[in-house]
Design an enzyme around this catalytic site. Structure first.
Site, PDB file in Angstrom:
ATOM      1  N   HIS A  72      12.505  16.525 -12.905  1.00 34.22           N
ATOM      2  CA  HIS A  72      12.596  17.282 -11.654  1.00 34.22           C
ATOM      3  C   HIS A  72      14.049  17.401 -11.213  1.00 34.22           C
ATOM      4  O   HIS A  72      14.758  16.412 -11.125  1.00 34.22           O
ATOM      5  CB  HIS A  72      11.796  16.584 -10.536  1.00 34.22           C
ATOM      6  CG  HIS A  72      10.328  16.884 -10.594  1.00 34.22           C
ATOM      7  ND1 HIS A  72       9.512  16.750  -9.506  1.00 34.22           N
ATOM      8  CD2 HIS A  72       9.536  17.321 -11.612  1.00 34.22           C
ATOM      9  CE1 HIS A  72       8.270  17.088  -9.835  1.00 34.22           C
ATOM     10  NE2 HIS A  72       8.256  17.430 -11.121  1.00 34.22           N
ATOM     11  N   TYR A 200       8.259  16.103   0.826  1.00 35.17           N
ATOM     12  CA  TYR A 200       8.223  15.053   1.850  1.00 35.17           C
ATOM     13  C   TYR A 200       8.133  15.771   3.196  1.00 35.17           C
ATOM     14  O   TYR A 200       9.033  16.539   3.554  1.00 35.17           O
ATOM     15  CB  TYR A 200       9.500  14.212   1.820  1.00 35.17           C
ATOM     16  CG  TYR A 200       9.668  13.330   0.597  1.00 35.17           C
ATOM     17  CD1 TYR A 200      10.123  13.849  -0.618  1.00 35.17           C
ATOM     18  CD2 TYR A 200       9.390  11.968   0.660  1.00 35.17           C
ATOM     19  CE1 TYR A 200      10.291  13.044  -1.730  1.00 35.17           C
ATOM     20  CE2 TYR A 200       9.562  11.150  -0.459  1.00 35.17           C
ATOM     21  CZ  TYR A 200      10.006  11.700  -1.651  1.00 35.17           C
ATOM     22  OH  TYR A 200      10.166  10.891  -2.751  1.00 35.17           O
ATOM     23  N   PRO A 292       8.031   2.854   0.067  1.00 34.44           N
ATOM     24  CA  PRO A 292       8.107   3.793  -1.066  1.00 34.44           C
ATOM     25  C   PRO A 292       8.700   5.164  -0.722  1.00 34.44           C
ATOM     26  O   PRO A 292       8.870   6.000  -1.597  1.00 34.44           O
ATOM     27  CB  PRO A 292       6.655   3.921  -1.512  1.00 34.44           C
ATOM     28  CG  PRO A 292       5.836   3.417  -0.396  1.00 34.44           C
ATOM     29  CD  PRO A 292       6.668   2.475   0.379  1.00 34.44           C
ATOM     30  N   LYS A 296      12.189   3.889  -4.568  1.00 35.08           N
ATOM     31  CA  LYS A 296      13.184   2.967  -5.091  1.00 35.08           C
ATOM     32  C   LYS A 296      12.616   1.669  -5.681  1.00 35.08           C
ATOM     33  O   LYS A 296      13.308   0.989  -6.439  1.00 35.08           O
ATOM     34  CB  LYS A 296      14.180   2.596  -3.967  1.00 35.08           C
ATOM     35  CG  LYS A 296      15.074   3.747  -3.574  1.00 35.08           C
ATOM     36  CD  LYS A 296      16.005   4.134  -4.715  1.00 35.08           C
ATOM     37  CE  LYS A 296      16.477   5.573  -4.617  1.00 35.08           C
ATOM     38  NZ  LYS A 296      16.303   6.296  -5.861  1.00 35.08           N
ATOM     39  N   TYR A 384      18.971   9.426  -3.778  1.00 37.01           N
ATOM     40  CA  TYR A 384      17.628   9.653  -4.321  1.00 37.01           C
ATOM     41  C   TYR A 384      17.627   9.580  -5.852  1.00 37.01           C
ATOM     42  O   TYR A 384      16.749   8.979  -6.455  1.00 37.01           O
ATOM     43  CB  TYR A 384      17.106  11.015  -3.858  1.00 37.01           C
ATOM     44  CG  TYR A 384      15.621  11.219  -4.118  1.00 37.01           C
ATOM     45  CD1 TYR A 384      15.179  11.812  -5.302  1.00 37.01           C
ATOM     46  CD2 TYR A 384      14.666  10.789  -3.202  1.00 37.01           C
ATOM     47  CE1 TYR A 384      13.829  11.976  -5.562  1.00 37.01           C
ATOM     48  CE2 TYR A 384      13.304  10.954  -3.450  1.00 37.01           C
ATOM     49  CZ  TYR A 384      12.892  11.546  -4.630  1.00 37.01           C
ATOM     50  OH  TYR A 384      11.546  11.695  -4.881  1.00 37.01           O
TER      51      TYR A 384
HETATM   52  P1  FAS Z   1       4.903  -6.230 -10.024  1.00 38.40           P
HETATM   53  O1  FAS Z   1       4.292  -6.698  -8.737  1.00 38.40           O
HETATM   54  O2  FAS Z   1       4.627  -4.858 -10.513  1.00 38.40           O
HETATM   55  O3  FAS Z   1       4.438  -7.222 -11.210  1.00 38.40           O
HETATM   56  C1  FAS Z   1       4.374  -8.612 -10.988  1.00 38.40           C
HETATM   57  C2  FAS Z   1       3.476  -9.226 -12.040  1.00 38.40           C
HETATM   58  O4  FAS Z   1       3.507 -10.647 -11.861  1.00 38.40           O
HETATM   59  C3  FAS Z   1       2.022  -8.790 -11.913  1.00 38.40           C
HETATM   60  O5  FAS Z   1       1.511  -8.371 -13.163  1.00 38.40           O
HETATM   61  C4  FAS Z   1       1.306 -10.048 -11.413  1.00 38.40           C
HETATM   62  O6  FAS Z   1      -0.006 -10.177 -11.941  1.00 38.40           O
HETATM   63  C5  FAS Z   1       2.195 -11.160 -11.936  1.00 38.40           C
HETATM   64  N1  FAS Z   1       2.106 -12.375 -11.133  1.00 38.40           N
HETATM   65  C6  FAS Z   1       2.096 -12.481  -9.780  1.00 38.40           C
HETATM   66  N2  FAS Z   1       1.982 -13.775  -9.415  1.00 38.40           N
HETATM   67  C7  FAS Z   1       1.930 -14.501 -10.572  1.00 38.40           C
HETATM   68  C8  FAS Z   1       1.805 -15.882 -10.863  1.00 38.40           C
HETATM   69  N3  FAS Z   1       1.716 -16.784  -9.882  1.00 38.40           N
HETATM   70  N4  FAS Z   1       1.765 -16.276 -12.154  1.00 38.40           N
HETATM   71  C9  FAS Z   1       1.874 -15.355 -13.161  1.00 38.40           C
HETATM   72  N5  FAS Z   1       1.998 -14.028 -12.953  1.00 38.40           N
HETATM   73  C10 FAS Z   1       2.014 -13.615 -11.667  1.00 38.40           C
HETATM   74  N6  FAS Z   1       7.576   1.828  -5.967  1.00 38.40           N
HETATM   75  C11 FAS Z   1       8.067   3.081  -6.069  1.00 38.40           C
HETATM   76  O7  FAS Z   1       9.193   3.264  -6.548  1.00 38.40           O
HETATM   77  N7  FAS Z   1       7.296   4.159  -5.654  1.00 38.40           N
HETATM   78  C12 FAS Z   1       6.024   3.986  -5.158  1.00 38.40           C
HETATM   79  O8  FAS Z   1       5.356   4.958  -4.808  1.00 38.40           O
HETATM   80  C13 FAS Z   1       5.477   2.690  -5.049  1.00 38.40           C
HETATM   81  N8  FAS Z   1       4.206   2.489  -4.582  1.00 38.40           N
HETATM   82  C14 FAS Z   1       3.719   1.201  -4.473  1.00 38.40           C
HETATM   83  C15 FAS Z   1       2.410   0.946  -3.997  1.00 38.40           C
HETATM   84  C16 FAS Z   1       1.930  -0.373  -3.869  1.00 38.40           C
HETATM   85  C17 FAS Z   1       0.525  -0.630  -3.357  1.00 38.40           C
HETATM   86  C18 FAS Z   1       2.758  -1.452  -4.228  1.00 38.40           C
HETATM   87  C19 FAS Z   1       2.276  -2.885  -4.086  1.00 38.40           C
HETATM   88  C20 FAS Z   1       4.049  -1.214  -4.710  1.00 38.40           C
HETATM   89  C21 FAS Z   1       4.528   0.112  -4.845  1.00 38.40           C
HETATM   90  N9  FAS Z   1       5.807   0.381  -5.347  1.00 38.40           N
HETATM   91  C22 FAS Z   1       6.308   1.639  -5.461  1.00 38.40           C
HETATM   92  C23 FAS Z   1       6.651  -0.687  -5.762  1.00 38.40           C
HETATM   93  C24 FAS Z   1       6.226  -1.103  -7.141  1.00 38.40           C
HETATM   94  O9  FAS Z   1       6.222  -0.013  -8.000  1.00 38.40           O
HETATM   95  C25 FAS Z   1       7.145  -2.213  -7.555  1.00 38.40           C
HETATM   96  O10 FAS Z   1       8.501  -1.918  -7.251  1.00 38.40           O
HETATM   97  C26 FAS Z   1       7.042  -2.571  -9.010  1.00 38.40           C
HETATM   98  O11 FAS Z   1       5.696  -2.817  -9.322  1.00 38.40           O
HETATM   99  C27 FAS Z   1       7.926  -3.787  -9.243  1.00 38.40           C
HETATM  100  O12 FAS Z   1       7.633  -4.283 -10.476  1.00 38.40           O
HETATM  101  P2  FAS Z   1       7.672  -5.868 -10.741  1.00 38.40           P
HETATM  102  O13 FAS Z   1       8.905  -6.434 -10.138  1.00 38.40           O
HETATM  103  O14 FAS Z   1       7.415  -6.018 -12.193  1.00 38.40           O
HETATM  104  O15 FAS Z   1       6.470  -6.489  -9.878  1.00 38.40           O
HETATM  105  C1  PHB Z   2       4.438   8.684  -6.156  1.00 42.99           C
HETATM  106  O1  PHB Z   2       4.338   9.660  -6.917  1.00 42.99           O
HETATM  107  O2  PHB Z   2       3.588   7.756  -6.126  1.00 42.99           O
HETATM  108  C2  PHB Z   2       5.627   8.619  -5.238  1.00 42.99           C
HETATM  109  C3  PHB Z   2       6.672   9.508  -5.421  1.00 42.99           C
HETATM  110  C4  PHB Z   2       7.770   9.435  -4.577  1.00 42.99           C
HETATM  111  C5  PHB Z   2       7.802   8.495  -3.564  1.00 42.99           C
HETATM  112  C6  PHB Z   2       6.748   7.589  -3.388  1.00 42.99           C
HETATM  113  C7  PHB Z   2       5.653   7.654  -4.231  1.00 42.99           C
HETATM  114  O3  PHB Z   2       8.879   8.442  -2.723  1.00 42.99           O
END
Ligand code: FAS
Ligand code: PHB
Length: 389
Positions: A72, A200, A292, A296, A384
């Site tokens: 994009h 957005y 989100p 980032k 961004y």
């Molecule tokens: P993660 O949380 O992805 O992974 C952590 C891992 O550690 C998991 O597999 C878990 O099972 C494991 N773990 C946890 N506790 C443990 C323990 N005690 N023992 C062993 N393993 C354990 N980011 C964006 O950029 N855009 C978005 O739109 C966006 N939407 C999101 C929506 C939600 C609901 C959430 C929660 C996050 C969102 N994020 C978004 C942020 C998300 O993408 C995170 O930045 C990303 O998953 C980070 O990755 P990790 O640091 O690997 O953590």
């Molecule tokens: C998504 O596609 O899930 C998404 C994209 C951009 C954002 C947040 C979420 O800023």
């Protein structure tokens, strides 16, 4: 059992670090408390910075992303019933890649299996220990037996609710937090996106975001009260509300269809400092959370991995501690700039219960500035697409 690096967490940061370390010949074991299917069932991020794309190339896990991902060159800010495109490529020479975190995680898992990496899933009572000594180790329970892995370093890639940050003595860690008085209600549906780029929307009824996972799969979000319940939102109610928050042309063009995922995510800004404690390193969501709005979260996890991989490679291959000793300082400098950007985008685009008419006027002035000043748009665009590592 012994290895050089134990990685706690098999999410994007743990898997990416594991692939980079294995490619460099540095032995590592990933351990997670849940199974692969559970991890792949989580719906999260959708926008990748060029730095993240390049790290996936380095990891050897970028092939499918280049086949199925959507590059994009821009996105739109919608307000006052109009779209205002932010031309990322013209302003910065960079673009973003739209490719779901679920698919990125799947690709990293496949790469890890292809190179024979060891991942222990469904481990309970995972505990990082001895990281303030010369002999760190991790214990865990699997099949009813408590086991131990001795190592040189522990990477806490276990997310916000993980065990790594909590294993650090309270006196040794500082945390900074801001919570937001609303959440995001999101759906996934196999319908064509309403636009070829992200939208957005700032609207008096609340924020909305039109994103996608492919040309046939849409990802939509609307701002909702914190106490909102998913079960109160039928698909029809969601689409009706989304239409109300979009410019009329998009509202009319919106293609609706049954959602197969619907969830509410709370928004918070959180940073833990420092990100290193002896031989324990906090990575990704274990150390920081961003709303989100700025896309980032996943990308910050990637830049943390970049800095930590440089440090560990320096330690093992160049016998140098320099990059490892600078991990926390380098990672936090980029973290705080992304936390600021995510906070500013959230403050700009959402309706705050206590915002009042003054707050509304400030949002309108900033949107007017961003869409009529190249300098302002360039600042937004360079944040961004991702600030340099
Ligand atoms: P993660 O949380 O992805 O992974 C952590 C891992 O550690 C998991 O597999 C878990 O099972 C494991 N773990 C946890 N506790 C443990 C323990 N005690 N023992 C062993 N393993 C354990 N980011 C964006 O950029 N855009 C978005 O739109 C966006 N939407 C999101 C929506 C939600 C609901 C959430 C929660 C996050 C969102 N994020 C978004 C942020 C998300 O993408 C995170 O930045 C990303 O998953 C980070 O990755 P990790 O640091 O690997 O953590
Ligand atoms: C998504 O596609 O899930 C998404 C994209 C951009 C954002 C947040 C979420 O800023």
């Amino acid at each position: 059992m012994r290895t050089q690096v134990v990685i706690i967490g098999s999410g994007p940061s743990g898997l990416l670090l594991g692939c980079l370390l294995s490619n460099a010949g540095i032995d590592n074991i990933i351990i997670d408390r849940v199974g692969k299917d559970y991890i792949l069932g989580r719906v999260r991020a959708g926008v990748l910075e060029e730095g993240t794309v390049d790290l996936l190339r380095q990891a050897g896990a970028d092939e499918r992303m280049h086949l199925e991902g959507l590059p994009h060159d821009g996105f739109s800010l919608a307000f006052d019933n109009r779209d205002h495109r932010i031309d990322l490529f013209a302003l910065t020479g960079k673009r973003v890649m739209v490719y779901g975190q679920t698919e990125l995680t799947r690709d990293l898992m496949a790469r890890r299996e292809a190179i024979g990496g060891t991942t222990i899933y469904e481990a309970s009572d995972v505990s990082p220990q001895g990281f303030d000594s010369a002999a760190p180790f991790v214990t865990y329970r699997k099949d009813g037996i408590t086991r131990r892995i001795d190592c040189d370093f522990i990477a806490g890639c276990d997310g916000y609710h993980g065990v790594s940050r909590k294993a650090v003595p309270e006196k040794s860690i500082a945390t900074f937090e801001r919570t937001y008085p609303f959440g995001w209600l999101g759906i996934l549906a196999d319908v064509p996106p309403v636009s070829h780029e992200l939208i957005y929307a700032n609207h008096p009824r609340g924020f909305a975001l039109c994103s996608m996972r492919s040309q046939t799969r849409s990802r939509y979000y609307i701002q909702c009260p914190l106490d909102e319940k998913v079960e109160n939102w039928s698909d029809d109610r969601f689409y009706d509300e989304l239409r109300l928050r979009l410019p009329a042309a998009h509202a009319q063009a919106l293609v609706t269809g049954p959602s197969f995922e619907k969830s509410i995510a709370p928004l918070r800004s959180f940073v833990a400092e420092p990100m290193r404690f002896g031989s324990l390193f906090l990575v990704g969501d274990a150390a920081h959370i961003v709303p989100p709005t700025g896309a980032k979260g996943l990308n910050l996890a990637a830049s943390d991995v970049h800095y930590l991989f440089e440090g560990l490679r320096g330690h093992y291959l160049d016998r140098s501690q320099a990059a490892l000793d600078r991990y926390s300082e380098r990672a936090l400098r980029r973290v705080w700039k992304s936390v600021r950007f995510s906070w500013s985008m959230t403050t700009l685009m959402h309706r705050f219960p206590d915002g009042g008419e003054f707050g509304q006027k400030i949002q309108e002035a900033e949107l007017d500035y961003l869409t009529h000043s190249e300098a302002a748009a360039t600042s937004l665009a360079e944040n961004y697409v991702g600030l340099p590592y």
